[in-house]
Design an enzyme around this catalytic site. Sequence first.
Site, PDB file in Angstrom:
ATOM      1  CE  LYS A   9      -3.151   2.535   3.142  1.00 54.40           C
ATOM      2  NZ  LYS A   9      -2.428   3.737   3.198  1.00 54.40           N
ATOM      3  CE  LYS A  14       5.307   0.333  -2.687  1.00 52.44           C
ATOM      4  NZ  LYS A  14       4.525   2.039  -2.037  1.00 52.44           N
ATOM      5  CE  LYS A  40       5.084   8.206  -2.874  1.00 54.67           C
ATOM      6  NZ  LYS A  40       4.642   6.393  -3.410  1.00 54.67           N
ATOM      7  CG  ASP A 125      -2.004   2.152  -2.827  1.00 46.16           C
ATOM      8  OD1 ASP A 125      -0.966   2.999  -2.649  1.00 46.16           O
ATOM      9  OD2 ASP A 125      -3.008   2.625  -1.735  1.00 46.16           O
TER      10      ASP A 125
END
Length: 283
Positions: A9, A14, A40, A125
């Site tokens: 998630k 991570k 990101k 996700d």
Amino acid sequence: MKQIALYGKGGIGKSTTSANLSAALVNKDLSVMQIGCDPKRDSTRMLMAGTLIPTVLDLIRERGEENLTLEDVVFTGYKGVRCVEAGGPEPGVGCAGRGIIATFQLLERLSAFDEDVIVYDVLGDVVCGGFAMPMRKGYAQEIYLVTSGELMSLYAANNICKAIVRISQNVRQVCRLGGVICNSRNLPDEENLVSAFATAVGSRIIAYIPRSEIVQHAELHNQTVVEYAPESSLTRSYELLADAILTNSEFVIPSPLEIEELEKIARSYLPKFHPDLNSHKKI
């Protein structure tokens, strides 16, 4: 070449786990490449002393894929870890998975996959076709789920198990679940809860990473924990994770849970609820 992918998630840690794993692996005199598969583009930042490197997708848009060289897209970070960021589209436009697909195609053309270990840091996700690319195309042969004891984190990990099952139906695919990494949020009985989840899907906890303020201190100094606090117990946790992955021989096609089963496991580890009887009294 060992190719592993860490899924989980968003916000579960991570990238922190991946970067510290890569640092622990390179300290074992292994050649390592880390590929950030998240729009990101911050997966490799701590390996690059805080620098956000250009993304493959941005470079393709700006200069054209045919004009890019290996030096344009692969950057050298901590102790020689080779860093790549796939990137993504502008917010609200296009598919984020496209950056992953374009990155892998370019790296293949440039013969970049030449390391002892490749670490894929992948958003989990939504396991769409693009985000499942490391599994679907046989790049990542070992999948590790990063989760805490929070229900939504376990829910995402369970969804990734479903993706592994679907992809494994193709006999040519070799991706398997290698284990679950518990990235602690300091919840009551958290390790036992995550262990119960791992057992329920047919796997096991391969590492427990305790919650620690050292992570924040290291990141504020633009370093991994392994570099910033090499003698800390947290660094030892990442070293144990590296050892566990390097020696792992237990790979499974998981058995995903129904949401009711997942909630039942989570409820069984909740502490008893004691409402504050005075909370509604007038002051």
